[in-house]
Design an enzyme around this catalytic site. Structure first.
Site, PDB file in Angstrom:
ATOM      1  N   GLU A   1      -5.354 -12.370  -6.149  1.00 38.91           N
ATOM      2  CA  GLU A   1      -5.133 -11.500  -4.985  1.00 38.91           C
ATOM      3  C   GLU A   1      -5.550 -12.240  -3.717  1.00 38.91           C
ATOM      4  O   GLU A   1      -6.711 -12.615  -3.556  1.00 38.91           O
ATOM      5  CB  GLU A   1      -5.944 -10.204  -5.114  1.00 38.91           C
ATOM      6  CG  GLU A   1      -5.802  -9.344  -3.863  1.00 38.91           C
ATOM      7  CD  GLU A   1      -6.317  -7.929  -4.034  1.00 38.91           C
ATOM      8  OE1 GLU A   1      -7.226  -7.702  -4.837  1.00 38.91           O
ATOM      9  OE2 GLU A   1      -5.786  -7.049  -3.324  1.00 38.91           O
TER      10      GLU A   1
ATOM     11  N   ASP B   1     -13.966  -6.487  -9.557  1.00 36.88           N
ATOM     12  CA  ASP B   1     -14.239  -7.365  -8.419  1.00 36.88           C
ATOM     13  C   ASP B   1     -15.401  -8.266  -8.823  1.00 36.88           C
ATOM     14  O   ASP B   1     -16.491  -7.772  -9.128  1.00 36.88           O
ATOM     15  CB  ASP B   1     -14.583  -6.535  -7.179  1.00 36.88           C
ATOM     16  CG  ASP B   1     -14.730  -7.425  -5.950  1.00 36.88           C
ATOM     17  OD1 ASP B   1     -13.889  -7.298  -5.043  1.00 36.88           O
ATOM     18  OD2 ASP B   1     -15.680  -8.239  -5.909  1.00 36.88           O
TER      19      ASP B   1
ATOM     20  N   ASP C   1      -0.163  -0.114  -4.550  1.00 34.35           N
ATOM     21  CA  ASP C   1      -1.583   0.236  -4.625  1.00 34.35           C
ATOM     22  C   ASP C   1      -1.810   1.512  -3.827  1.00 34.35           C
ATOM     23  O   ASP C   1      -1.605   1.531  -2.614  1.00 34.35           O
ATOM     24  CB  ASP C   1      -2.406  -0.918  -4.027  1.00 34.35           C
ATOM     25  CG  ASP C   1      -3.913  -0.699  -4.128  1.00 34.35           C
ATOM     26  OD1 ASP C   1      -4.332   0.383  -4.588  1.00 34.35           O
ATOM     27  OD2 ASP C   1      -4.660  -1.611  -3.736  1.00 34.35           O
TER      28      ASP C   1
ATOM     29  N   GLU D   1      -1.416   0.398  -8.848  1.00 31.83           N
ATOM     30  CA  GLU D   1      -2.864   0.210  -8.767  1.00 31.83           C
ATOM     31  C   GLU D   1      -3.555   1.469  -8.243  1.00 31.83           C
ATOM     32  O   GLU D   1      -3.095   2.089  -7.289  1.00 31.83           O
ATOM     33  CB  GLU D   1      -3.136  -0.977  -7.837  1.00 31.83           C
ATOM     34  CG  GLU D   1      -4.601  -1.334  -7.676  1.00 31.83           C
ATOM     35  CD  GLU D   1      -4.773  -2.688  -6.972  1.00 31.83           C
ATOM     36  OE1 GLU D   1      -3.931  -3.593  -7.168  1.00 31.83           O
ATOM     37  OE2 GLU D   1      -5.743  -2.826  -6.207  1.00 31.83           O
TER      38      GLU D   1
ATOM     39  N   HIS E   1      -9.896  -8.163  -8.788  1.00 32.79           N
ATOM     40  CA  HIS E   1      -9.779  -7.693  -7.413  1.00 32.79           C
ATOM     41  C   HIS E   1     -10.515  -8.696  -6.541  1.00 32.79           C
ATOM     42  O   HIS E   1     -11.626  -9.113  -6.871  1.00 32.79           O
ATOM     43  CB  HIS E   1     -10.440  -6.314  -7.310  1.00 32.79           C
ATOM     44  CG  HIS E   1     -10.542  -5.776  -5.920  1.00 32.79           C
ATOM     45  ND1 HIS E   1     -11.712  -5.791  -5.189  1.00 32.79           N
ATOM     46  CD2 HIS E   1      -9.610  -5.204  -5.131  1.00 32.79           C
ATOM     47  CE1 HIS E   1     -11.495  -5.243  -4.008  1.00 32.79           C
ATOM     48  NE2 HIS E   1     -10.234  -4.870  -3.937  1.00 32.79           N
TER      49      HIS E   1
ATOM     50  N   LYS F   1       0.848  -1.195   0.000  1.00 35.45           N
ATOM     51  CA  LYS F   1       0.000   0.000   0.000  1.00 35.45           C
ATOM     52  C   LYS F   1       0.884   1.245   0.000  1.00 35.45           C
ATOM     53  O   LYS F   1       1.819   1.350   0.799  1.00 35.45           O
ATOM     54  CB  LYS F   1      -0.899   0.010   1.243  1.00 35.45           C
ATOM     55  CG  LYS F   1      -1.960  -1.068   1.223  1.00 35.45           C
ATOM     56  CD  LYS F   1      -3.018  -0.793   0.161  1.00 35.45           C
ATOM     57  CE  LYS F   1      -4.021  -1.929   0.081  1.00 35.45           C
ATOM     58  NZ  LYS F   1      -5.067  -1.701  -0.923  1.00 35.45           N
TER      59      LYS F   1
ATOM     60  N   GLU G   1     -11.288  -1.734  -9.496  1.00 32.37           N
ATOM     61  CA  GLU G   1     -12.048  -2.368  -8.411  1.00 32.37           C
ATOM     62  C   GLU G   1     -13.284  -1.541  -8.052  1.00 32.37           C
ATOM     63  O   GLU G   1     -14.181  -2.039  -7.385  1.00 32.37           O
ATOM     64  CB  GLU G   1     -11.171  -2.601  -7.179  1.00 32.37           C
ATOM     65  CG  GLU G   1     -10.745  -1.367  -6.439  1.00 32.37           C
ATOM     66  CD  GLU G   1      -9.807  -1.681  -5.277  1.00 32.37           C
ATOM     67  OE1 GLU G   1     -10.278  -1.633  -4.145  1.00 32.37           O
ATOM     68  OE2 GLU G   1      -8.620  -1.978  -5.510  1.00 32.37           O
TER      69      GLU G   1
HETATM   70 MG   LIG Z   1      -6.733  -2.133  -4.546  1.00 25.31          MG
END
Ligand SMILES: [Mg+2]
Length: 257
Positions: free
Chosen positions: A210, A149, A74, A100, A176, A46, A126
């Site tokens: 993921e 997703d 991300d 991302e 996702h 992240k 996502e």
């Molecule tokens: Mg993400």
């Protein structure tokens, strides 16, 4: 769905979140190295906590996992295009698999600007839904990798249509995956039929799964057989439907109200 083209998928570890205390320059590289020790061949970090700090943490994580492990970042749309490009230039040399959600999901022009400015593939989607939402993304050429997703973009049939559109546009598709084991199982079924990508040094040719490694009391508890990885590989369940059985007692236990 068209018949399986693969029986297992490589997983990447999603984690590497900020904690309430401690030094991210220390605990994030340690956590990343832990995933590699478990057998994961790719991890996602992240970012979105300030350009200089993100760049320093990305470097530290890359050094901790070595050159042969996939590293994605991300930002969860923390930046605008100007800032995302600035960060991207600072981390480009760390062989980043994808960047991302560099910018807010509604900002397709921003995605395009980041995509044009960097050699890092831009992944996003996502927060996009249905073939109609992704049509615009694909027509505009806003992303290198789309990440619908499975549970929120329209379900298995809809996501298969989105995947077919992406293939026609030459855009990679990596779902996702978030939430409970039901969502994981749905994503795995879809991944069984996704096309193989053109191989590059930056991303695996096969779609990559993921696998959220953060603590989640419900995720696996509602499955009679948890979805697990073995050295970073997840087998696609072959039973009827999604290939899972729900633990009804656990559902009752988690029921609110
Ligand atoms: Mg993400």
């Amino acid at each position: 769905m068209g018949g399986p083209v693969r029986t297992e998928v490589q997983a990447y570890a999603t984690g590497l979140y900020r904690r309430r205390s401690g030094d991210p320059m220390q605990y994030l590289p340690e956590e990343a190295a832990g995933y590699v020790a478990e057998g994961f061949r790719a991890v996602k970090l992240k970012v979105g906590f300030g350009i200089a700090e993100d760049a320093a943490v990305t470097r530290a994580v890359r050094e901790a996992i070595g050159p042969d492990i996939g590293l994605m970042v991300d930002a969860n749309h923390a930046y605008d295009a100007v800032a995302a490009i600035k960060l991207g230039r600072l981390i480009e040399s760390f062989d980043i698999g994808w960047f991302e959600e560099p910018v807010p999901p509604e900002d397709l022009a921003g995605h395009k600007a980041v995509k044009a400015a960097l050699t890092i593939p831009v992944a996003s989607g996502e927060c996009e839904f249905t073939r109609f939402g992704f049509r615009e993304v694909l027509v505009q050429g806003a992303m290198d990798i789309i990440q619908p997703d499975t549970c929120s973009a329209g379900g298995l049939s809809e996501c298969k249509k989105i995947a077919d559109m992406a293939a026609a546009f030459g855009v990679r598709y990596n779902p996702h995956c978030w939430g409970t084991g039901i969502g994981l199982a749905a994503a795995l079924q879809l991944m069984g039929v996704l096309p193989t990508h053109t191989p590059t040094s930056l991303a695996p040719a096969q779609p990559i799964f993921e696998f959220d490694r953060t603590e989640h009391p419900i995720r696996q508890a509602i499955l009679q057989e948890p979805i697990e990885h073995f050295r970073g590989i997840v087998r696609i369940p072959t039973g009827p439907g999604l290939g899972i059985e729900i633990d009804r007692d656990a559902l009752t236990r988690f029921k609110a109200g």
